[in-house]
Write a protein that holds these residues in place. Structure first.
Motif, PDB file in Angstrom:
ATOM      1  N   ALA A  50     -23.163   6.821   4.018  1.00  0.00           N
ATOM      2  CA  ALA A  50     -23.830   7.869   3.252  1.00  0.00           C
ATOM      3  C   ALA A  50     -25.064   8.405   3.980  1.00  0.00           C
ATOM      4  O   ALA A  50     -25.355   9.602   3.911  1.00  0.00           O
ATOM      5  CB  ALA A  50     -24.207   7.340   1.870  1.00  0.00           C
ATOM      6  N   ASN A  51     -25.799   7.539   4.691  1.00  0.00           N
ATOM      7  CA  ASN A  51     -26.982   8.007   5.419  1.00  0.00           C
ATOM      8  C   ASN A  51     -26.655   8.432   6.842  1.00  0.00           C
ATOM      9  O   ASN A  51     -27.558   8.690   7.638  1.00  0.00           O
ATOM     10  CB  ASN A  51     -28.072   6.941   5.429  1.00  0.00           C
ATOM     11  N   THR A  52     -25.372   8.479   7.174  1.00  0.00           N
ATOM     12  CA  THR A  52     -24.815   8.950   8.455  1.00  0.00           C
ATOM     13  C   THR A  52     -25.187   8.077   9.652  1.00  0.00           C
ATOM     14  O   THR A  52     -24.849   8.430  10.789  1.00  0.00           O
ATOM     15  CB  THR A  52     -25.258  10.400   8.762  1.00  0.00           C
ATOM     16  N   THR A  53     -25.825   6.933   9.489  1.00  0.00           N
ATOM     17  CA  THR A  53     -26.256   6.119  10.633  1.00  0.00           C
ATOM     18  C   THR A  53     -25.170   5.177  11.135  1.00  0.00           C
ATOM     19  O   THR A  53     -25.308   4.634  12.233  1.00  0.00           O
ATOM     20  CB  THR A  53     -27.492   5.290  10.257  1.00  0.00           C
ATOM     21  N   GLN A  54     -24.065   4.995  10.356  1.00  0.00           N
ATOM     22  CA  GLN A  54     -23.018   4.066  10.764  1.00  0.00           C
ATOM     23  C   GLN A  54     -21.658   4.763  10.773  1.00  0.00           C
ATOM     24  O   GLN A  54     -21.341   5.554   9.874  1.00  0.00           O
ATOM     25  CB  GLN A  54     -22.950   2.860   9.822  1.00  0.00           C
ATOM     26  N   LEU A  55     -20.902   4.427  11.814  1.00  0.00           N
ATOM     27  CA  LEU A  55     -19.525   4.897  11.925  1.00  0.00           C
ATOM     28  C   LEU A  55     -18.621   3.686  12.017  1.00  0.00           C
ATOM     29  O   LEU A  55     -18.839   2.790  12.838  1.00  0.00           O
ATOM     30  CB  LEU A  55     -19.350   5.771  13.169  1.00  0.00           C
ATOM     31  N   THR A  56     -17.575   3.653  11.187  1.00  0.00           N
ATOM     32  CA  THR A  56     -16.591   2.572  11.211  1.00  0.00           C
ATOM     33  C   THR A  56     -15.230   3.155  11.567  1.00  0.00           C
ATOM     34  O   THR A  56     -14.766   4.110  10.925  1.00  0.00           O
ATOM     35  CB  THR A  56     -16.512   1.858   9.854  1.00  0.00           C
ATOM     36  N   VAL A  57     -14.623   2.557  12.605  1.00  0.00           N
ATOM     37  CA  VAL A  57     -13.316   3.004  13.078  1.00  0.00           C
ATOM     38  C   VAL A  57     -12.338   1.846  12.932  1.00  0.00           C
ATOM     39  O   VAL A  57     -12.646   0.711  13.319  1.00  0.00           O
ATOM     40  CB  VAL A  57     -13.377   3.467  14.547  1.00  0.00           C
ATOM     41  N   ARG A  58     -11.139   2.122  12.391  1.00  0.00           N
ATOM     42  CA  ARG A  58     -10.156   1.074  12.137  1.00  0.00           C
ATOM     43  C   ARG A  58      -8.859   1.374  12.894  1.00  0.00           C
ATOM     44  O   ARG A  58      -8.380   2.514  12.890  1.00  0.00           O
ATOM     45  CB  ARG A  58      -9.872   0.946  10.645  1.00  0.00           C
ATOM     46  N   HIS A  59      -8.326   0.314  13.499  1.00  0.00           N
ATOM     47  CA  HIS A  59      -7.038   0.450  14.178  1.00  0.00           C
ATOM     48  C   HIS A  59      -6.490  -0.946  14.463  1.00  0.00           C
ATOM     49  O   HIS A  59      -7.241  -1.909  14.575  1.00  0.00           O
ATOM     50  CB  HIS A  59      -7.179   1.224  15.488  1.00  0.00           C
ATOM     51  N   PHE A  60      -5.169  -1.052  14.609  1.00  0.00           N
ATOM     52  CA  PHE A  60      -4.556  -2.342  14.899  1.00  0.00           C
ATOM     53  C   PHE A  60      -4.684  -2.723  16.370  1.00  0.00           C
ATOM     54  O   PHE A  60      -4.681  -3.909  16.703  1.00  0.00           O
ATOM     55  CB  PHE A  60      -3.067  -2.318  14.494  1.00  0.00           C
ATOM     56  N   ASN A  61      -4.766  -1.732  17.237  1.00  0.00           N
ATOM     57  CA  ASN A  61      -4.787  -1.977  18.675  1.00  0.00           C
ATOM     58  C   ASN A  61      -6.208  -1.822  19.212  1.00  0.00           C
ATOM     59  O   ASN A  61      -6.845  -0.772  19.037  1.00  0.00           O
ATOM     60  CB  ASN A  61      -3.838  -1.008  19.391  1.00  0.00           C
ATOM     61  N   ILE A  62      -6.702  -2.861  19.896  1.00  0.00           N
ATOM     62  CA  ILE A  62      -8.062  -2.830  20.421  1.00  0.00           C
ATOM     63  C   ILE A  62      -8.229  -1.770  21.500  1.00  0.00           C
ATOM     64  O   ILE A  62      -9.319  -1.244  21.724  1.00  0.00           O
ATOM     65  CB  ILE A  62      -8.450  -4.225  20.968  1.00  0.00           C
ATOM     66  N   SER A  63      -7.123  -1.428  22.182  1.00  0.00           N
ATOM     67  CA  SER A  63      -7.215  -0.442  23.260  1.00  0.00           C
ATOM     68  C   SER A  63      -7.627   0.926  22.746  1.00  0.00           C
ATOM     69  O   SER A  63      -8.121   1.767  23.501  1.00  0.00           O
ATOM     70  CB  SER A  63      -5.877  -0.339  24.004  1.00  0.00           C
ATOM     71  N   GLU A  64      -7.439   1.196  21.453  1.00  0.00           N
ATOM     72  CA  GLU A  64      -7.856   2.469  20.874  1.00  0.00           C
ATOM     73  C   GLU A  64      -9.378   2.633  20.890  1.00  0.00           C
ATOM     74  O   GLU A  64      -9.875   3.757  20.831  1.00  0.00           O
ATOM     75  CB  GLU A  64      -7.354   2.571  19.428  1.00  0.00           C
ATOM     76  N   PHE A  65     -10.090   1.537  21.008  1.00  0.00           N
ATOM     77  CA  PHE A  65     -11.549   1.622  20.955  1.00  0.00           C
ATOM     78  C   PHE A  65     -12.190   1.648  22.338  1.00  0.00           C
ATOM     79  O   PHE A  65     -13.290   2.179  22.509  1.00  0.00           O
ATOM     80  CB  PHE A  65     -12.120   0.431  20.174  1.00  0.00           C
ATOM     81  N   ILE A  66     -11.542   1.053  23.326  1.00  0.00           N
ATOM     82  CA  ILE A  66     -12.196   0.867  24.613  1.00  0.00           C
ATOM     83  C   ILE A  66     -11.790   1.903  25.664  1.00  0.00           C
ATOM     84  O   ILE A  66     -12.281   1.873  26.777  1.00  0.00           O
ATOM     85  CB  ILE A  66     -11.918  -0.545  25.176  1.00  0.00           C
ATOM     86  N   ARG A  67     -10.912   2.832  25.306  1.00  0.00           N
ATOM     87  CA  ARG A  67     -10.486   3.819  26.290  1.00  0.00           C
ATOM     88  C   ARG A  67     -11.180   5.168  26.116  1.00  0.00           C
ATOM     89  O   ARG A  67     -10.993   6.078  26.926  1.00  0.00           O
ATOM     90  CB  ARG A  67      -8.978   4.011  26.215  1.00  0.00           C
TER      91      ARG A  67
END
Length: 313
Positions: free
Chosen positions: A82-99
């Motif tokens: 709500a205060n826009t300071t945090q972003l949460t991303v969800r996925h089953f594959n870790i490679s979606e986050f590190i590429r």
């Protein structure tokens, strides 16, 4: 946009000023910050990565989020607080986050600051081991890089089994599983006369990272594998040198016995005394062999002339 010269007027414009309430704090643009990263596994089995960008600013900054340079908004995969300071991303594959890169821009009417983050896979930057005085309990500690995604740790040991039913001394085996927020683990009931090796393996969901450095406790902690190999390689060389020295000594003694004239070492005192004698003490062989006045050449013998004698008949 306001600047530092009209900060008071800007403060008054955003904060009602009455007799009982005065402007508190000095307006300022967002300052430099370091993103904070966390990871966990949600009930659906997805990896939930949270990135927080928080910058001190007056008034509070609003954060804009980008992924691979494209602005993102709240959705099933991306959730913004709500205060826009945090972003949460969800996925089953870790490679979606590190590429891909994630960026955040903190802004208020006085300015903005932004940071771009490249997330890392599960990893451990350092680890250490601290035993108690008796050597029966150890505490393992480890550190994780700030942008590394970790959801859990597998603490492993190699050595005498703590449970006789798990006696496999030659292999690493898991003894504890820790959550991603853990940074230490304690191991009890160790034998102080035995040698143990410990390591920690980080993981993010089903992806395992590289094991940490091995930490060792037990007899012979001071000798590593390389040191033991060096000592083993040096033993034959030492024996060979000893045999050569013995052979040379034997030959020297045998030579002295065959010559019949034992030689004794000359002391340094005698050497100094001989060296300090002046040159005049030595005989001048040139003078000894020079001809003297008494040793002149003998004149040759000349016989007298013959004398005639008369013979009386």
């Amino acid at each position: 946009m306001h600047n530092c010269y009209d900060a008071q007027s800007f403060c008054e414009s955003i904060t009602p000023v009455t007799d009982s309430l005065q402007c508190v704090g000095h307006p300022g643009q967002p300052v430099e910050f370091v993103p904070r990263v966390g990871a966990a596994v949600d009930p659906d089995g997805r990896i939930a990565v949270t990135i927080e960008c928080l910058s001190d600013a007056v008034p509070d900054a609003v954060v804009t989020w980008l992924r691979a340079g494209q602005a993102i908004s709240s959705s099933n995969q991306h959730q913004i607080s709500a205060n826009t300071t945090q972003l949460t991303v969800r996925h089953f594959n870790i490679s979606e986050f590190i590429r891909e890169d994630f960026s955040c821009i903190c802004s208020n009417p006085l300015g903005n600051k932004g940071r771009t983050t490249r997330l890392l896979g599960p990893s451990i930057s350092d680890s250490s081991l601290l035993p108690n005085q008796e050597g029966t309990v150890v505490t393992l500690t480890w550190e994780v890089p700030p942008l590394s995604l970790v959801t859990g740790f597998d603490v492993q040991m190699r050595g005498p089994a703590l449970d006789e039913t798990l006696q496999r001394s030659g292999e690493f085996r898991s003894i504890q599983v820790k959550p991603g927020s853990a940074r230490s683990a304690g191991v009890l009931h160790l034998d102080p006369k035995s040698t143990y090796h410990f390591r920690v393996i980080p993981s993010a969901g089903r992806m395992a990272g590289e094991p940490s450095m091995q930490n060792r406790i037990g007899p012979g902690d001071g000798l590593s594998g390389a040191a033991i190999a060096g000592i083993a390689a040096g033993i034959p060389c030492g024996v060979l040198a000893l045999l050569i020295s013995t052979a040379l000594l034997y030959l020297s003694v045998s030579h002295c016995k065959r010559s019949g004239q034992p030689r004794y070492p000359v002391s340094r005192a005698v050497e100094k005394a001989v060296a300090s004698q002046p040159d005049s003490a030595l005989p001048d062989y040139n003078k000894l062999h020079a001809p003297s006045e008494l040793s002149l050449a003998v004149p040759k013998f000349v016989p007298p002339p013959p004398v005639r004698t008369a013979t009386t008949v």
